[in-house]
Write an enzyme that holds these catalytic residues in place. Structure first.
Site, PDB file in Angstrom:
ATOM      1  N   CYS A   2       0.866  -1.237   0.133  1.00  0.00           N
ATOM      2  CA  CYS A   2      -0.212   0.069   0.072  1.00  0.00           C
ATOM      3  C   CYS A   2       1.024   1.217  -0.004  1.00  0.00           C
ATOM      4  O   CYS A   2       1.931   1.048   0.369  1.00  0.00           O
ATOM      5  CB  CYS A   2      -0.870   0.137   1.218  1.00  0.00           C
ATOM      6  SG  CYS A   2      -1.851  -1.439   1.511  1.00  0.00           S
ATOM      7  N   ARG A  27       3.261  -0.226  -5.272  1.00  0.00           N
ATOM      8  CA  ARG A  27       2.912  -1.009  -3.885  1.00  0.00           C
ATOM      9  C   ARG A  27       1.722  -1.305  -3.812  1.00  0.00           C
ATOM     10  O   ARG A  27       1.410  -1.955  -2.701  1.00  0.00           O
ATOM     11  CB  ARG A  27       2.966   0.145  -2.838  1.00  0.00           C
ATOM     12  CG  ARG A  27       4.399   1.026  -2.593  1.00  0.00           C
ATOM     13  CD  ARG A  27       4.234   2.043  -1.539  1.00  0.00           C
ATOM     14  NE  ARG A  27       5.473   2.341  -0.971  1.00  0.00           N
ATOM     15  CZ  ARG A  27       6.082   1.676   0.129  1.00  0.00           C
ATOM     16  NH1 ARG A  27       5.449   1.140   0.665  1.00  0.00           N
ATOM     17  NH2 ARG A  27       7.499   1.898   0.438  1.00  0.00           N
ATOM     18  N   TRP A  74      -3.060  -2.426  -1.417  1.00  0.00           N
ATOM     19  CA  TRP A  74      -2.788  -3.934  -2.154  1.00  0.00           C
ATOM     20  C   TRP A  74      -3.263  -4.714  -0.708  1.00  0.00           C
ATOM     21  O   TRP A  74      -3.033  -4.804   0.442  1.00  0.00           O
ATOM     22  CB  TRP A  74      -1.261  -4.235  -1.945  1.00  0.00           C
ATOM     23  CG  TRP A  74      -0.917  -5.549  -2.432  1.00  0.00           C
ATOM     24  CD1 TRP A  74      -0.905  -6.112  -3.687  1.00  0.00           C
ATOM     25  CD2 TRP A  74      -0.671  -7.065  -1.710  1.00  0.00           C
ATOM     26  NE1 TRP A  74      -0.674  -7.440  -3.843  1.00  0.00           N
ATOM     27  CE2 TRP A  74      -0.573  -7.974  -2.666  1.00  0.00           C
ATOM     28  CE3 TRP A  74      -0.574  -7.199  -0.320  1.00  0.00           C
ATOM     29  CZ2 TRP A  74      -0.081  -9.254  -2.212  1.00  0.00           C
ATOM     30  CZ3 TRP A  74      -0.015  -8.368   0.280  1.00  0.00           C
ATOM     31  CH2 TRP A  74      -0.027  -9.432  -0.804  1.00  0.00           C
ATOM     32  N   ASN A  98      -0.717   1.189   5.995  1.00  0.00           N
ATOM     33  CA  ASN A  98      -0.129   0.203   5.175  1.00  0.00           C
ATOM     34  C   ASN A  98       0.524  -0.737   5.971  1.00  0.00           C
ATOM     35  O   ASN A  98       1.163  -0.260   7.190  1.00  0.00           O
ATOM     36  CB  ASN A  98       1.094   0.881   4.405  1.00  0.00           C
ATOM     37  CG  ASN A  98       2.040   0.002   3.998  1.00  0.00           C
ATOM     38  OD1 ASN A  98       1.776  -1.012   3.593  1.00  0.00           O
ATOM     39  ND2 ASN A  98       3.491   0.451   3.782  1.00  0.00           N
ATOM     40  N   GLY A  99       0.383  -2.052   5.878  1.00  0.00           N
ATOM     41  CA  GLY A  99       0.768  -2.917   6.972  1.00  0.00           C
ATOM     42  C   GLY A  99      -0.475  -4.120   7.585  1.00  0.00           C
ATOM     43  O   GLY A  99      -1.485  -4.083   6.842  1.00  0.00           O
ATOM     44  N   GLU A 479      14.021 -17.929 -12.813  1.00  0.00           N
ATOM     45  CA  GLU A 479      13.733 -16.585 -12.884  1.00  0.00           C
ATOM     46  C   GLU A 479      13.112 -16.336 -14.250  1.00  0.00           C
ATOM     47  O   GLU A 479      12.037 -15.533 -14.383  1.00  0.00           O
ATOM     48  CB  GLU A 479      14.927 -15.804 -12.941  1.00  0.00           C
ATOM     49  CG  GLU A 479      15.033 -14.127 -13.388  1.00  0.00           C
ATOM     50  CD  GLU A 479      14.149 -13.381 -12.696  1.00  0.00           C
ATOM     51  OE1 GLU A 479      13.609 -13.727 -11.511  1.00  0.00           O
ATOM     52  OE2 GLU A 479      13.891 -12.141 -12.966  1.00  0.00           O
ATOM     53  N   LYS A 483       9.304 -14.703 -14.350  1.00  0.00           N
ATOM     54  CA  LYS A 483       9.046 -13.576 -15.424  1.00  0.00           C
ATOM     55  C   LYS A 483       7.656 -13.889 -16.105  1.00  0.00           C
ATOM     56  O   LYS A 483       6.889 -13.008 -16.665  1.00  0.00           O
ATOM     57  CB  LYS A 483      10.201 -12.970 -16.144  1.00  0.00           C
ATOM     58  CG  LYS A 483      11.371 -12.608 -15.771  1.00  0.00           C
ATOM     59  CD  LYS A 483      11.175 -10.958 -15.299  1.00  0.00           C
ATOM     60  CE  LYS A 483      10.829 -10.978 -14.168  1.00  0.00           C
ATOM     61  NZ  LYS A 483      11.327 -10.892 -13.127  1.00  0.00           N
ATOM     62  N   GLU A 486       4.644 -14.109 -14.274  1.00  0.00           N
ATOM     63  CA  GLU A 486       4.030 -12.726 -13.837  1.00  0.00           C
ATOM     64  C   GLU A 486       3.308 -11.816 -15.041  1.00  0.00           C
ATOM     65  O   GLU A 486       2.553 -11.001 -15.204  1.00  0.00           O
ATOM     66  CB  GLU A 486       5.275 -12.079 -13.280  1.00  0.00           C
ATOM     67  CG  GLU A 486       5.511 -12.360 -11.814  1.00  0.00           C
ATOM     68  CD  GLU A 486       6.828 -11.848 -11.309  1.00  0.00           C
ATOM     69  OE1 GLU A 486       6.756 -11.357 -10.005  1.00  0.00           O
ATOM     70  OE2 GLU A 486       7.712 -11.403 -11.850  1.00  0.00           O
ATOM     71  N   HIS A 502      13.221 -36.443 -13.360  1.00  0.00           N
ATOM     72  CA  HIS A 502      12.675 -36.886 -12.043  1.00  0.00           C
ATOM     73  C   HIS A 502      11.230 -36.517 -11.851  1.00  0.00           C
ATOM     74  O   HIS A 502      10.801 -36.182 -10.743  1.00  0.00           O
ATOM     75  CB  HIS A 502      13.337 -36.339 -11.062  1.00  0.00           C
ATOM     76  CG  HIS A 502      14.897 -37.205 -10.993  1.00  0.00           C
ATOM     77  ND1 HIS A 502      14.910 -38.433 -10.743  1.00  0.00           N
ATOM     78  CD2 HIS A 502      15.988 -36.610 -11.179  1.00  0.00           C
ATOM     79  CE1 HIS A 502      16.161 -38.678 -11.010  1.00  0.00           C
ATOM     80  NE2 HIS A 502      16.811 -37.638 -11.202  1.00  0.00           N
ATOM     81  N   LYS A 601       5.110  -4.272  -6.115  1.00  0.00           N
ATOM     82  CA  LYS A 601       6.347  -4.304  -6.356  1.00  0.00           C
ATOM     83  C   LYS A 601       7.058  -4.486  -5.169  1.00  0.00           C
ATOM     84  O   LYS A 601       8.157  -4.986  -5.176  1.00  0.00           O
ATOM     85  CB  LYS A 601       6.855  -2.794  -6.927  1.00  0.00           C
ATOM     86  CG  LYS A 601       8.188  -2.353  -7.111  1.00  0.00           C
ATOM     87  CD  LYS A 601       8.610  -3.036  -8.539  1.00  0.00           C
ATOM     88  CE  LYS A 601       9.857  -2.951  -8.729  1.00  0.00           C
ATOM     89  NZ  LYS A 601      10.353  -4.267  -9.436  1.00  0.00           N
TER      90      LYS A 601
HETATM   91  C1  G6P Z   1       7.874  -8.672  -4.958  1.00  0.00           C
HETATM   92  C2  G6P Z   1       8.391  -8.200  -6.500  1.00  0.00           C
HETATM   93  C3  G6P Z   1       9.493  -8.858  -6.864  1.00  0.00           C
HETATM   94  C4  G6P Z   1      10.632  -9.027  -6.072  1.00  0.00           C
HETATM   95  C5  G6P Z   1      10.436  -9.385  -4.723  1.00  0.00           C
HETATM   96  C6  G6P Z   1      11.341  -9.069  -3.687  1.00  0.00           C
HETATM   97  O1  G6P Z   1       7.654  -9.957  -5.271  1.00  0.00           O
HETATM   98  O2  G6P Z   1       7.169  -8.406  -7.262  1.00  0.00           O
HETATM   99  O3  G6P Z   1       9.836  -8.234  -8.112  1.00  0.00           O
HETATM  100  O4  G6P Z   1      11.676  -9.875  -6.477  1.00  0.00           O
HETATM  101  O5  G6P Z   1       9.271  -8.729  -4.369  1.00  0.00           O
HETATM  102  O6  G6P Z   1      11.460  -7.707  -3.618  1.00  0.00           O
HETATM  103  P1  G6P Z   1      12.748  -6.739  -3.115  1.00  0.00           P
HETATM  104  O7  G6P Z   1      12.408  -5.293  -3.240  1.00  0.00           O
HETATM  105  O8  G6P Z   1      13.052  -7.343  -1.930  1.00  0.00           O
HETATM  106  O9  G6P Z   1      14.004  -7.004  -4.043  1.00  0.00           O
END
Ligand code: G6P
Length: 606
Positions: A2, A27, A74, A98-99, A479, A483, A486, A502, A601
């Protein structure tokens, strides 16, 4: 999660709240709201969904006034609908949060027993009622606010407006960040420097437990004990220009293209090009430690996973890596002499921060590789090792990831030299290799961006996609899969190539694309065998390799050729085609690549 903005200003508040919320959308974007002291009293507008929905509501029903509060949500407690959107209201109070308030259920029961009625399913509304209850009992606004804070357990950043107090915004922080912005005859609170960036670059970061009352020209800050305190006002570089899209369609596209610069800027803190040496920005001595414990979440975890291979292989330094949410709750047996290193773009991720604090409490030395220099982690660790990717806006991390890899690989070289695993000549060669990375990042974008388009179009029709890699490329396979899911909502899994037989091999048929990341390194032959196993079962192989790998690729594989590079920087260079592929598949699917559903994010809740 948030985002919060509060304004005691000299010009209309609502448009400024919107401008700030757009910067805070990273956020969360489940719902948004604004409250303003209007000539007719305190009023609010809210909307489900993105900030643009709130803008439409405001256009139809404007709010007049210069003092206001805004929130982008969020969802944690309560569905992401209008009723649960902030600001939440109770009596004279409007509140954004936020929290997570952990004891909200018992507080709510107590408030209901006292005759209060609730409109939402949020934990936030409970706090609004507590403040209003204090006001009803005759407490002054700040005292009522503090009395409510004293009842809360959990994490929060809060912003509040009170009916009749038309030149006052209240704020508080515990566990979630909050800054105070100092303008010219106006004051702000916000979730971070970006939030207040359009209005001022002079900010003070509240400490844990601080609360604040801002008026037109001043901020009264108190610590958790209610003692008036001063917090340093700094000038920050949250320049508005850094978070514009420029000529790109999406932030994701821009940030992929930012990577050569992000790598270059990051290297400037980690290598000495003249002397041919690598070092931590604070010249940390890696002979002081026996092990490294890497801690991270999401994409940053994959950067850490890749780094583990390199720390052990090149520097001979025992390295553990774990997702922070597991580490923090399992009572790990950490060996003395371990350096705890958090890897985090935001420096605010709740689980990573908690894992770091746990390590600190156990007496371990702590370090953090962080992209947000003014974040909580940056301020709490013993050793801050910044990345210089600049603000990353797209929820899908790209340039922050390769900047993390840049920093980590540089630290591997520094540790290897200090610990006598490589000599000065090899250090110089590796530094030279790192210095070539920005150019190779530009080249890999130029070489693969167009070539990926037809493949992306085909993948956009797949239901499941597998990603395979070995060694450091295993982390990239994970990764790449992250990607894709997402960015396009296509189910994707990453596997160590050797694990395919496996289980995942059962999924292989003509409709399952298998993306294999395999530069021509020591593991190539083994991975080539895995490709043959996929092809034998009619699987569709897309091989991402280099010129040498291309020469040995099975004829049935579709190939994407990245520039030839030293294995030490291969994870950096090979990350790019995976990012571009996810972006292009997302485009082909018409997905919102910058803000995929349900994600945020910066994850400041557990
Ligand atoms: C969220 C974001 C990711 C990020 C992760 C860790 O899931 O969507 O893109 O890798 O948090 O965030 P940080 O700010 O600790 O790298």
């Amino acid at each position: 999660m948030c985002g919060i903005i509060g304004i005691v200003g000299k010009t209309p508040a609502a448009p400024r709240v919107i401008e700030s919320l757009k910067r805070l959308e990273y956020r969360g974007y489940d719902s948004a709201g604004v409250a303003v002291h209007t000539p007719k009293g305190l009023d609010r507008r809210r909307a489900q969904g993105r900030i643009r929905e709130l803008e439409a509501v405001l256009a139809a029903e404007p709010l007049e006034g210069q003092v206001g509060l805004g929130h982008t949500r969020w969802a944690t407690h309560g569905a992401p609908n209008l009723r649960n959107a902030h600001p939440q209201k109770a009596g004279r109070v409007m509140l954004v949060h936020n929290g997570i308030i952990e004891n909200f259920a018992e507080l709510k029961a107590e408030l209901i027993a006292a005759g209060r009625t609730f409109e939402s399913d949020t934990d936030t509304e409970v706090v609004a009622h507590l403040i209003d209850q204090g006001l009803e009992q005759g407490l002054a606004p700040l005292a009522a606010f503090k009395a409510a804070l004293n009842r809360l357990t959990g994490a929060y950043a809060l912003g509040a407006l009170i009916e009749g107090e038309t030149q006052l915004v209240l704020g508080a922080r515990r566990g979630s960040p909050l800054v105070v912005g100092y303008g010219d005859g106006e004051m702000f609170i916000g979730s971070d420097a970006l939030a207040v960036g359009p209005f001022t670059n002079r900010v003070a970061y509240l400490d844990e437990g601080d609360y604040v009352a801002i008026g037109p020209t001043s901020a009264e800050i108190y610590n958790a004990d209610g003692v008036r305190v001063q917090r340093e006002v700094r000038t920050v570089a949250a320049s508005a220009a850094l978070v514009e899209k420029g000529n790109y369609r999406h932030f994701m596209e821009k940030e992929i293209h930012d990577q050569p610069d992000a790598c270059r800027y990051t290297l400037s803190s980690y290598v000495d090009p003249i002397g041919g040496q690598a070092r931590a920005p604070d010249a940390f001595d890696f002979t002081r430690i026996a092990r490294i414990q890497l801690l991270a979440c999401g994409t940053a975890y994959y950067a850490a996973l890749i780094a583990r291979y390199l720390f052990e292989d090149i520097a001979g330094l025992p390295t553990d890596v774990e997702v922070a949410s597991e580490f923090r709750y399992r009572n790990p047996a950490v060996a003395p002499g371990t350096l705890a290193v958090a890897v985090s773009q935001s420096g605010e991720t709740a689980d990573t921060l908690a894992a770091l604090r746990w390590c600190k409490a156990k007496g371990l030395t702590t370090a953090a590789i962080v992209n947000a220099p003014e974040s909580t982690m940056s301020r709490e660790v013993d050793h801050l090792w910044p990345t210089h990717a600049g603000p990353e806006v797209c929820v899908l991390s790209t340039k922050a990831f390769t900047a993390q890899l840049t920093a980590l690989i540089s630290l591997v070289v520094a540790a290897a030299r200090q610990r006598g695993r490589i000599d000065a000549a090899e250090e110089k060669r590796l530094v030279q290799t790192l210095l070539e990375a920005p150019r190779l990042l530009s080249q890999v974008i130029a070489d693969t961006e167009e070539a990926l388009r037809p493949i992306a179009f085909e993948i956009s029709r797949a239901r499941d996609v597998l990603y395979l890699g070995r060694g450091p490329m295993y982390g990239l396979a994970l990764e790449g899969a992250l990607k894709l899911k997402e960015g396009s909502y296509i189910h994707a899994e990453g596997y160590a190539a050797g694990e395919m037989k496996h289980g995942p091999i059962a999924l292989i048929d003509e409709s399952t694309p298998v993306i294999i990341v395999a530069p021509s390194d020591a593991a190539f032959e083994k991975t080539r065998s895995n490709m043959s196993e996929v092809i034998a079962r009619n699987g569709q192989v897309v091989l991402i390799t280099d010129a040498e790998g291309l020469a040995h690729a099975p004829a049935e594989a579709r190939t994407i050729v990245a520039p030839t590079c030293d294995p030490v920087i291969a994870p950096l260079i090979f990350a790019v085609p995976l990012q571009l592929l996810a972006y292009q598949v997302g485009l082909a699917k018409g997905a919102d690549v910058d803000q995929p559903r349900n994600l945020a994010k910066s994850v400041t809740v557990e």
